[in-house]
Design a protein around this motif. Structure first.
Motif, PDB file in Angstrom:
ATOM      1  N   THR A  60       0.863  -1.262  -0.065  1.00  0.00           N
ATOM      2  CA  THR A  60       0.154   0.137   0.213  1.00  0.00           C
ATOM      3  C   THR A  60       0.690   1.181   0.137  1.00  0.00           C
ATOM      4  OG1 THR A  60      -1.977  -1.340   1.310  1.00  0.00           O
ATOM      5  CG2 THR A  60      -1.785   1.178   1.333  1.00  0.00           C
ATOM      6  N   VAL A  61       1.795   1.305   0.791  1.00  0.00           N
ATOM      7  CA  VAL A  61       2.776   2.397   0.779  1.00  0.00           C
ATOM      8  C   VAL A  61       3.527   2.523  -0.475  1.00  0.00           C
ATOM      9  CG1 VAL A  61       4.997   3.417   1.933  1.00  0.00           C
ATOM     10  CG2 VAL A  61       3.118   2.197   3.163  1.00  0.00           C
ATOM     11  N   LEU A  62       3.958   1.518  -1.128  1.00  0.00           N
ATOM     12  CA  LEU A  62       4.729   1.592  -2.381  1.00  0.00           C
ATOM     13  C   LEU A  62       3.927   2.214  -3.486  1.00  0.00           C
ATOM     14  CD1 LEU A  62       7.310   0.838  -4.032  1.00  0.00           C
ATOM     15  CD2 LEU A  62       6.177  -1.527  -4.330  1.00  0.00           C
ATOM     16  N   TRP A  63       2.357   1.566  -3.557  1.00  0.00           N
ATOM     17  CA  TRP A  63       1.589   2.110  -4.487  1.00  0.00           C
ATOM     18  C   TRP A  63       1.081   3.451  -4.348  1.00  0.00           C
ATOM     19  CZ3 TRP A  63      -1.959  -2.844  -3.652  1.00  0.00           C
ATOM     20  CH2 TRP A  63      -1.149  -3.954  -4.258  1.00  0.00           C
ATOM     21  N   ARG A  64       1.118   3.885  -3.040  1.00  0.00           N
ATOM     22  CA  ARG A  64       0.424   5.346  -3.034  1.00  0.00           C
ATOM     23  C   ARG A  64       1.645   6.366  -2.742  1.00  0.00           C
ATOM     24  NH1 ARG A  64      -4.419   5.129   1.388  1.00  0.00           N
ATOM     25  NH2 ARG A  64      -5.537   3.947   0.321  1.00  0.00           N
ATOM     26  N   THR A  65       2.988   5.678  -2.502  1.00  0.00           N
ATOM     27  CA  THR A  65       4.203   6.822  -2.841  1.00  0.00           C
ATOM     28  C   THR A  65       5.191   6.296  -3.978  1.00  0.00           C
ATOM     29  OG1 THR A  65       5.216   5.313  -1.128  1.00  0.00           O
ATOM     30  CG2 THR A  65       3.860   7.384  -0.309  1.00  0.00           C
ATOM     31  N   ASP A  66       6.349   5.669  -3.505  1.00  0.00           N
ATOM     32  CA  ASP A  66       7.077   4.987  -4.441  1.00  0.00           C
ATOM     33  C   ASP A  66       8.294   4.096  -3.685  1.00  0.00           C
ATOM     34  OD1 ASP A  66       8.743   7.010  -3.058  1.00  0.00           O
ATOM     35  OD2 ASP A  66       8.885   8.473  -4.695  1.00  0.00           O
ATOM     36  N   GLU A  67       9.180   3.743  -4.417  1.00  0.00           N
ATOM     37  CA  GLU A  67      10.110   2.873  -3.424  1.00  0.00           C
ATOM     38  C   GLU A  67      10.603   3.598  -2.360  1.00  0.00           C
ATOM     39  OE1 GLU A  67      14.126   1.383  -5.136  1.00  0.00           O
ATOM     40  OE2 GLU A  67      12.622   0.019  -6.144  1.00  0.00           O
TER      41      GLU A  67
END
Length: 390
Positions: free
Chosen positions: A353-360
């Motif tokens: 979820t963090v990756l999809w909403r922000t980035d790596e």
């Protein structure tokens, strides 16, 4: 047979029980495509065949520690192995999806008993440096089992099919149960009645476990470890060039096992087990900082998983380090089982979820927050221990 050799044999057999318990996960995860082909009409729910064991552990981990400590780990371990072996033999019949799901639910109880009772026995039959080495060996059971299932299990599936694979696992679990029974491992337990097995027992188990900074500490740190270990193992290889993805994915857990074996017994001679755990988290933060500074991601992956081996070995060594009695150790291993299963359940969804909403970068930032929280929790619990809080 000398006493030292007998103890060594017992430790190896108990570790083998751990390999059998880890294979309860690996036998679904490793040949996952084959399992999915077995149930083509249930593709949307196939993941539950793997994760339902974690649900049992997350719900009942603390209670299992109380039961193990009060009833006795030896008999429970053998019962868990026999139950697990019988279920694997039943699964070899390739039952319908929902019956297979029900069998996996029961198998979760077998898994939970094994991963609490076996390390409790190891901690009780070993002392000093031997105990440190034995607990580091135990801490490798999950990674080693997955590697063995990939190297040996997959060829068996390809040549003989899933029924033979499940049946072989069941037979090995039963053989290990017999061998451990023949060893007649006995430990001294505190004399206490088991009492009620209902809701009050569940509440009492959690209160007794998590109010103690000695019993709860290994499990609380383990939660943050498992929150990132499986999830990063699943996510990071997909961020690499295609030609590097598979070899790096294989090297990541191996790096942790190797460093845990080499470094943890040596470090435990000069620092506490909790200090080793925090060192691992701190070096993990350093690995992520190096990624922000431009270190190639493949190197970061190996570095990160190598130093997490310190957390792995140090956490299991911390249980007998902080808790002297078999009952307290069983409760502490129950907390590790509970927190570990909770971390495994939450980690991948949270980081994705963090990756999809922000980035790596956002995902790595979240990992840093988790590791800082782990170190802070250990420092706070250490302060409570120094204050004499039991």
């Amino acid at each position: 047979m000398t006493h030292s050799f007998r103890v060594l044999l017992q430790v190896v057999l108990l570790w083998a029980a751990g390999l059998g318990a880890a294979t309860q996960f690996a036998k679904i995860a490793v040949p996952f495509a084959e399992v999915a082909r077995l149930y083509p009409d249930n593709a949307d729910a196939i993941g539950w065949l793997l994760s339902i064991i974690s649900l049992i552990g997350a719900a009942l981990g603390a209670l299992s520690g109380m039961i193990t400590g009060r009833v006795g780990p030896s008999g429970l371990l053998i019962s868990g192995l026999v139950l697990g072996g019988a279920i694997s033999l039943f699964q070899a019949s390739e039952p319908s999806f929902y019956i297979m799901m029900a069998s996996r639910l029961v198998e979760g109880l077998s898994h939970l008993v094994i991963v609490v009772a076996a390390p409790t026995l190891i901690a009780q039959i070993t002392l000093g440096r031997t105990r440190n080495v034995a607990m580091v060996l135990w801490s490798t059971f999950f990674g080693v089992a997955f590697a063995l299932n990939a190297w040996i299990g997959l060829p068996i599936v390809e040549q003989f099919g899933l029924p033979a694979y499940f049946a072989l696992h069941g037979i090995l679990m039963l053989v290990i149960a017999v061998l451990i029974g023949l060893c007649r491992i006995r430990v001294d337990l505190a004399q206490s009645s088991v009492g009620d097995w209902g809701l009050s027992a569940l509440i009492k188990a959690h209160v007794q476990t998590y109010r103690s900074p000695f019993i709860s500490a290994p499990g609380i740190g383990w939660f943050f470890y498992t929150l990132t270990f499986v999830s990063l193992l699943a996510i990071l290889p997909g961020r690499l060039p295609e030609e590097l993805s598979a070899p790096i994915a294989a090297l990541m857990p191996l790096a942790g096992i190797v460093l845990s074996w080499v470094a943890v017994p040596l470090l435990l001679n000069v620092m506490s087990s909790i200090a080793v755990v925090n060192l691992g988290f701190g070096l993990g933060i350093a690995a992520i900082a190096a990624a922000f500074l431009g270190l190639p991601l493949p190197v970061v992956c190996i570095w990160l998983f190598a130093v997490l081996g310190l957390v792995q070995g140090g956490s299991f060594a911390a249980v007998p380090d902080l808790n002297e009695t078999a009952e307290a150790q069983a409760l502490s291993y129950g907390a590790i089982a509970q927190m570990g299963n909770a971390g495994n359940l939450l980690g991948t969804p949270v980081l994705l979820t963090v990756l999809w909403r922000t980035d790596e970068a956002g995902m790595f930032g979240a990992v840093v927050v988790f590791y800082v929280a782990a170190m802070a929790a250990h420092l706070w619990l250490a302060r409570r221990r120094r204050a004499g809080i039991r």
